[in-house]
Scaffold this active site. Structure first.
Site, mmCIF file in Angstrom:
data_model
loop_
_atom_site.group_PDB
_atom_site.id
_atom_site.type_symbol
_atom_site.label_atom_id
_atom_site.label_comp_id
_atom_site.label_asym_id
_atom_site.label_seq_id
_atom_site.Cartn_x
_atom_site.Cartn_y
_atom_site.Cartn_z
ATOM 1 N N TYR A 228 -12.231 -2.639 -3.491
ATOM 2 C CA TYR A 228 -12.758 -2.589 -2.119
ATOM 3 C C TYR A 228 -14.284 -2.505 -2.067
ATOM 4 O O TYR A 228 -14.853 -2.128 -1.030
ATOM 5 C CB TYR A 228 -12.137 -1.407 -1.368
ATOM 6 N N ASN B 52 -1.913 -0.111 7.044
ATOM 7 C CA ASN B 52 -1.245 -1.306 7.557
ATOM 8 C C ASN B 52 -0.317 -1.973 6.545
ATOM 9 O O ASN B 52 -0.150 -3.174 6.549
ATOM 10 C CB ASN B 52 -2.266 -2.285 8.121
ATOM 11 N N LYS C 290 0.821 -1.203 0.000
ATOM 12 C CA LYS C 290 0.000 0.000 0.000
ATOM 13 C C LYS C 290 0.867 1.270 0.000
ATOM 14 O O LYS C 290 2.085 1.201 0.192
ATOM 15 C CB LYS C 290 -0.925 -0.023 1.210
ATOM 16 N N HIS D 157 -1.690 -5.571 1.531
ATOM 17 C CA HIS D 157 -2.940 -6.315 1.341
ATOM 18 C C HIS D 157 -2.595 -7.654 0.722
ATOM 19 O O HIS D 157 -1.725 -7.744 -0.139
ATOM 20 C CB HIS D 157 -3.879 -5.554 0.390
ATOM 21 N N GLU E 55 -9.035 -10.490 -7.709
ATOM 22 C CA GLU E 55 -8.059 -9.405 -7.586
ATOM 23 C C GLU E 55 -6.984 -9.484 -8.660
ATOM 24 O O GLU E 55 -6.578 -8.454 -9.210
ATOM 25 C CB GLU E 55 -7.454 -9.415 -6.181
#
Length: 140
Positions: free
Chosen positions: A52, A115, A12, A118, A129
């Site tokens: 998402y 965080n 990310k 992913h 994905e």
């Protein structure tokens, strides 16, 4: 167990900005996975929203979309024995405070919202994905 699998992993914007790309890639290589594809990009809004969409009704969705489109990410396809489960174990719990020591999130994340990484949570998710982030396929 799962046999050979291909999974989707994304570093990310916070991981890219903090210069953690090489360290994270090294960790995946260290558990015996092989990178099949990589794209470095700042996700366009439509891609982020599609990725998402499962969270669309959740209160954190707008902030998540804003964050994931805020800068470059590294989208990757990794292949190997039980790639999905082994990647999830390497990544650690979504909340960095709950992540096992030595996982990517325990070592680098400092927020549940940002965080670092992913990873696909199952075969169906991985297929979705991978198709979304690598629309032209992976080649090989």
């Amino acid at each position: 167990m799962g046999g050979s699998q291909t999974t989707f992993i994304m570093i990310k914007p916070d991981g890219v900005q903090r210069g953690l790309v090489d360290e994270i890639i090294g960790r995946f290589e260290g558990i015996g996975l092989r990178m099949l594809g990589r794209r470095d990009l700042t996700p366009p809004l439509e891609l982020a929203e599609t990725h998402y969409a499962v969270h669309k009704e959740r209160p954190f969705y707008p902030d998540l979309i804003e964050f994931i489109t805020s800068g470059p990410v590294v989208a990757m396809a990794w292949n190997g024995e039980d790639a999905i489960a082994s990647s999830r174990k390497l990544i650690g719990a979504t909340n960095w405070e709950d992540a096992d020591p030595g996982t990517i999130r325990a070592d680098f994340a400092r927020s549940i919202d940002q965080n670092i990484i992913h990873g696909s949570d199952g075969e169906e998710t991985a297929a979705f994905e991978l198709g979304l982030w690598f629309p032209g396929g992976l080649g090989d």
